[in-house]
Motif scaffolding. Sequence first.
Motif, PDB file in Angstrom:
ATOM      1  N   LEU A  99     -30.418  23.446  20.158  1.00 15.14           N
ATOM      2  CA  LEU A  99     -30.531  24.168  21.419  1.00 15.14           C
ATOM      3  C   LEU A  99     -31.499  23.458  22.359  1.00 15.14           C
ATOM      4  N   ALA A 106     -29.496  32.072  21.656  1.00 15.18           N
ATOM      5  CA  ALA A 106     -28.702  31.035  22.323  1.00 15.18           C
ATOM      6  C   ALA A 106     -27.967  31.608  23.527  1.00 15.18           C
ATOM      7  N   GLY A 125     -32.140  31.023  26.274  1.00  9.25           N
ATOM      8  CA  GLY A 125     -31.334  30.010  25.601  1.00  9.25           C
ATOM      9  C   GLY A 125     -30.525  29.184  26.591  1.00  9.25           C
ATOM     10  N   GLY A 170     -23.833  25.485  22.877  1.00 10.77           N
ATOM     11  CA  GLY A 170     -25.014  24.641  22.864  1.00 10.77           C
ATOM     12  C   GLY A 170     -24.757  23.213  23.093  1.00 10.77           C
TER      13      GLY A 170
END
Lengths: 306, 327
Positions: B53, B193, B198, B327
């Motif tokens: 991430l 995320a 995120g 991601g």
Amino acid sequence: MSFLLLAEQLLNGLQFGVMLFLTAAGLTLVFGVMGLINLAHGSLFMIGAFAAAAVAAASGSFLLAVMASIAAAAAAGVLVEVLVIRRLYARDHLDQVLATFALILIFSEGTRWLFGSFPLFLDIPDYLSGPVTLPGGIDYPLYRLTIIGVGLLVALGLFLLIARTRLGIQIRAGESDREMIAALGVNISRLYTVVFALGAALAGLAGALIGAIQSVQVGMGEPVLILAFVVIVIGGIGSIKGALAGSILVGLTDTLGRALLPGLFGLFMEPADATSIGSALSSMLIYILMAVVLIVRPTGLYGARA
Amino acid sequence: MTRETLFNAVLGLGLFAFPLWAWWAEEPFMITLSTRVVILALAGVGLNLALGLGGLVSLGHAAFFGIGGYAMGILASHAQSYTPLMEFPFVIEGTKSMPVIWLVAVVASALAALVIGALSLRTSGVYFIMITLAFGQMLFYFAISWPAYGGEDGLSIYVRNSFPGLNTLDPIQFFLICYAILGAVLLLSARLAASPFGLALNAARQTSERVETVGIRPYRLRLTVFVISGMITGLAGALFADLNRFVSPSMLSWQTSGEIMVFVILGGVARLFGPVAGALLFILLEHVLGGLSEYWHIYLGLLLLGVVLFARGGVIGTLAGQGGKHG
């Protein structure tokens, strides 16, 4: 601590630093020219040591053993560059870390398979053993003095190679603009192989020289590799000058720290506490040095770019 | 349901069903093996947050793994010898209670990650890889040369620590504790995320300048994720030490950092279940190849090399394709 002992520790630190330089030079060269982070550099160091030990055992000649270490490490370097490393130049650092970590596993287990788990020994030849008396009345082992000499000679040779020769020009040009020198007709892929082999040969030489002081065993490369990383991070990645400065700094800090810190703490502490705190702190000292350098100069002493 | 979600579901259920089968078939070793997978996967999930991430290639996560391990070792060893940890200025006793140990492990790793991250994040790229490696080594050598807690020999505890209401000595119950923690952390990781934090972090990984332009400081995002990542890996360390009832400096060694990274890469970087798949495959290989040859690391190395060179995206990337990658 007496002057003689201090002088001896200074020389030990210098010898350690010079050895680190031989390993770090290849690492920093490969990173500077190819932008590659090579964890398997320590394995090339190990290969040099094993080749030297095997040849010395077979032939009895130390000189031959040292030559074999250079040749074996360079050959391993070329093989690895052509088969694996070449595919990694365009990848990000994560892939490079992983692939070269995999190479460490292969090299270490392969060496264990060939030579077994027991350490080998490489003897210092008669003509290099015993102490010499230096000016000022310091008795110092001739072999360690030879290592310092060889290391400084190699450093000088490397500077001349990079500053004065055609190959050196190509290496410097490759560091700044690889497309341009490829367009000017330099075979960039062969240049990369040569640089990688040069770095490997230096690591192999260091392995053979150190192998005669320590024992030759699987896994001997990794501590040296990590110290070499510390060195080039302190010096600035890609800079040979930085590698030399960093090596000497790390060599002296580590050796003097181990020699002096326990005594220093002993001045105001119980002897047992002083020994344990002193030895714990001295083993961390170079990492503390590195952290301090990076906080003050995030790209190292001589580094220009991140 | 994308192929990746399906794969994740099969993986999660399989990892649950196998030890239950082993429990029914009375194969405690298989339960322990599954517990190992779960704990190592947890360590990987921690690293995956920073690595996948945040784009922070940390080669020093063994530091947090080891700190978690030593938190368990130190507290439990004081508890089993009935000596307080500290008498001045106030008394701190050791403990055998898992939740307390977890809390200490997580807080200690968070503090370490805060210090290491704050310093390391001043650098980037290769410098970051190397400085995290160096911090890991710093702790490694400290653990080796500090004689109070075993030094090079490490620390053993006689009995596994306790969890209120459960018998942790029973392998299946300890497995369930670890599995529940992994599940909770995976959930947290997925939420993280998808959260604004995120997303900003993800953007900072791709183009740091644009994130700065809209008024977000990437440094803070990265430091935050680094600390969270360290906390999770530290918790895994405490569990791992509890599983083995032993902690030694090898938990702090850079090979451990490398292995945690291998779990993440084998499974697939930035995939939610990547570290789970990676840890499973790693332990499976260790078990199968380790039985075939003493030199199984060679095959592991070759496989790893193959994955890096030819199967980018790891196991999940190969099986589930590029679609649905977050991601």
